[in-house]
Design a protein around this motif. Sequence first.
Motif, PDB file in Angstrom:
ATOM      1  N   SER B 145      38.452  33.503  32.863  1.00  0.00           N
ATOM      2  CA  SER B 145      39.341  34.640  33.060  1.00  0.00           C
ATOM      3  C   SER B 145      40.763  34.108  33.261  1.00  0.00           C
ATOM      4  N   TYR B 146      41.530  34.173  32.193  1.00  0.00           N
ATOM      5  CA  TYR B 146      42.914  33.663  32.233  1.00  0.00           C
ATOM      6  C   TYR B 146      43.898  34.807  32.411  1.00  0.00           C
ATOM      7  N   MET B 147      45.032  34.498  33.021  1.00  0.00           N
ATOM      8  CA  MET B 147      46.088  35.498  33.134  1.00  0.00           C
ATOM      9  C   MET B 147      46.685  35.765  31.759  1.00  0.00           C
ATOM     10  N   ILE B 148      47.081  37.024  31.542  1.00  0.00           N
ATOM     11  CA  ILE B 148      47.776  37.348  30.296  1.00  0.00           C
ATOM     12  C   ILE B 148      49.255  37.015  30.489  1.00  0.00           C
ATOM     13  N   PRO B 149      49.806  36.144  29.637  1.00  0.00           N
ATOM     14  CA  PRO B 149      51.211  35.755  29.821  1.00  0.00           C
ATOM     15  C   PRO B 149      52.151  36.952  29.628  1.00  0.00           C
ATOM     16  N   ARG B 159      52.233  42.830  35.359  1.00  0.00           N
ATOM     17  CA  ARG B 159      52.742  41.471  35.191  1.00  0.00           C
ATOM     18  C   ARG B 159      52.120  40.544  36.230  1.00  0.00           C
ATOM     19  N   LEU B 160      51.690  39.373  35.806  1.00  0.00           N
ATOM     20  CA  LEU B 160      51.093  38.338  36.659  1.00  0.00           C
ATOM     21  C   LEU B 160      49.766  38.752  37.284  1.00  0.00           C
ATOM     22  N   ASP B 164      42.511  38.262  30.783  1.00  0.00           N
ATOM     23  CA  ASP B 164      41.900  38.579  29.488  1.00  0.00           C
ATOM     24  C   ASP B 164      40.446  39.048  29.654  1.00  0.00           C
ATOM     25  N   ASN B 165      39.712  38.450  30.570  1.00  0.00           N
ATOM     26  CA  ASN B 165      38.325  38.866  30.782  1.00  0.00           C
ATOM     27  C   ASN B 165      38.134  39.294  32.231  1.00  0.00           C
ATOM     28  N   ARG B 166      37.863  40.574  32.422  1.00  0.00           N
ATOM     29  CA  ARG B 166      37.691  41.078  33.783  1.00  0.00           C
ATOM     30  C   ARG B 166      36.268  40.843  34.274  1.00  0.00           C
ATOM     31  N   VAL B 167      36.129  40.808  35.598  1.00  0.00           N
ATOM     32  CA  VAL B 167      34.794  40.732  36.184  1.00  0.00           C
ATOM     33  C   VAL B 167      34.262  42.156  36.222  1.00  0.00           C
ATOM     34  N   VAL B 168      33.256  42.438  35.439  1.00  0.00           N
ATOM     35  CA  VAL B 168      32.697  43.788  35.438  1.00  0.00           C
ATOM     36  C   VAL B 168      31.528  43.834  36.411  1.00  0.00           C
ATOM     37  N   VAL B 169      31.575  44.775  37.341  1.00  0.00           N
ATOM     38  CA  VAL B 169      30.500  44.903  38.341  1.00  0.00           C
ATOM     39  C   VAL B 169      30.143  46.378  38.468  1.00  0.00           C
ATOM     40  N   PRO B 170      28.927  46.669  38.888  1.00  0.00           N
ATOM     41  CA  PRO B 170      28.589  48.067  39.113  1.00  0.00           C
ATOM     42  C   PRO B 170      29.103  48.543  40.472  1.00  0.00           C
ATOM     43  N   ALA B 171      29.526  49.793  40.534  1.00  0.00           N
ATOM     44  CA  ALA B 171      29.913  50.390  41.812  1.00  0.00           C
ATOM     45  C   ALA B 171      28.652  50.845  42.533  1.00  0.00           C
ATOM     46  N   CYS B 225      47.026  26.054  45.309  1.00  0.00           N
ATOM     47  CA  CYS B 225      46.180  25.116  44.567  1.00  0.00           C
ATOM     48  C   CYS B 225      46.985  24.290  43.581  1.00  0.00           C
ATOM     49  N   GLY B 226      48.299  24.396  43.622  1.00  0.00           N
ATOM     50  CA  GLY B 226      49.108  23.577  42.735  1.00  0.00           C
ATOM     51  C   GLY B 226      50.151  24.393  42.010  1.00  0.00           C
ATOM     52  N   THR B 227      50.702  23.813  40.939  1.00  0.00           N
ATOM     53  CA  THR B 227      51.883  24.392  40.304  1.00  0.00           C
ATOM     54  C   THR B 227      51.667  25.817  39.791  1.00  0.00           C
ATOM     55  N   ASN B 228      50.528  26.089  39.207  1.00  0.00           N
ATOM     56  CA  ASN B 228      50.343  27.423  38.636  1.00  0.00           C
ATOM     57  C   ASN B 228      49.463  28.315  39.491  1.00  0.00           C
ATOM     58  N   HIS B 229      49.521  28.074  40.783  1.00  0.00           N
ATOM     59  CA  HIS B 229      48.735  28.850  41.738  1.00  0.00           C
ATOM     60  C   HIS B 229      48.956  30.350  41.591  1.00  0.00           C
ATOM     61  N   ALA B 230      50.192  30.726  41.271  1.00  0.00           N
ATOM     62  CA  ALA B 230      50.519  32.154  41.181  1.00  0.00           C
ATOM     63  C   ALA B 230      50.005  32.777  39.892  1.00  0.00           C
ATOM     64  N   PHE B 231      49.513  31.960  38.982  1.00  0.00           N
ATOM     65  CA  PHE B 231      49.185  32.478  37.650  1.00  0.00           C
ATOM     66  C   PHE B 231      47.688  32.447  37.380  1.00  0.00           C
ATOM     67  N   MET B 232      46.893  32.647  38.423  1.00  0.00           N
ATOM     68  CA  MET B 232      45.444  32.775  38.192  1.00  0.00           C
ATOM     69  C   MET B 232      44.907  33.998  38.956  1.00  0.00           C
TER      70      MET B 232
END
Lengths: 89, 253
Positions: B145-149, B159-160, B164-171, B225-232
């Motif tokens: 599951s990556y962030m969409i740029p 934004r941010l 691309d792939n969401r975690v789908v769960v049942p309610a 967690c490092g440089t791209n911590h804000a982008f996950m």
Amino acid sequence: MKDDDCAPEKKGITADDLKTAPMDWRFPATNQAKHCYYSYNEFHKCAAEKGEHDKDCRKYARYYRSLCPGHWIEKWNEERANGTFPGRY
Amino acid sequence: MSLKNTWLFPIAYCDAAEPWQLGFQDAATPMMQGIIDLHHDIFFFLIIILIFVLWMLVRALWHFHYKRNPIPERVVHGTTIEIIWTIFPSIILMFIAIPSFALLYSMDEVVDPTITIKAIGHQRYWTYEYSDYNSSDEQSLTFDSYMIPEDDLELGQLRLLEVDNRVVVPAKTHLRMIITSADVLHSWAVPSLGVKCDAVPGRLNQTSIFIKREGVYYGQCSELCGTNHAFMPIVVEAVSLDDYVSWVSNKLD
């Protein structure tokens, strides 16, 4: 658990298939790593005694697959193949 | 929310962070509701203490100003006041501690789950594994599951926060999240669900979720967690049980 669960051609699921490793009071902690490792070992112990396709063993297989991350299982399977896995079975 | 109510009062829930937001996001789990209620409970005491202390301070500064009160008091001990200001704060602390511990321990409670979902933190994306339906050690339902740029965002996407792939769960289903990491510390957190769980390599942290309503919930990695911590970021999509079953079936095919 139904008998055809192991058949590779079965892909889709139904609402009846929604089940997972239950809460185990031997592993009450937040960290479930031991629960996973125990289930993995228990499966191989069971497989050595009764054979992989036994109903009880398949239960443990389901549990460890539900709990363990894929890359852990992969690593352990590799170690088992190389004979370096620390477990008895 | 019943259909009747949504028709009369259309509701848009706040399930993602907003610019300049001060309050909480809307609760989607009983846990988050509990957290919000506890916050409000504690704020009741907090405001009372704040007003009382400020009043005492201002009053002391006013009445005992050196011009108004040139000769200082010589009181060095008062048993009654000592007893009062020991007992009274203890009672207040108790009133805060009781609901706080009740909530804390109810969060640790694990109800027998229906579904186990594994979230594995990587430098800089999350991998989700749905392995309840596996019949071999080969992972059949695993995705990253990556962030969409920013440049690829479509109108209305956040934004941010969008992935691309969401975690789908049942309610309305008890879920077990197993959270771990493959490299460094991460933290899987979704404010609306009241979940914040550290992802530690070698540990499988378990937390349970019961989502009350269908919706899309946004969260972010919450452990530096490092440089791209804000982008996950993390996106959880809660759907009905039937939709979940057909989603899994489609994914397995």
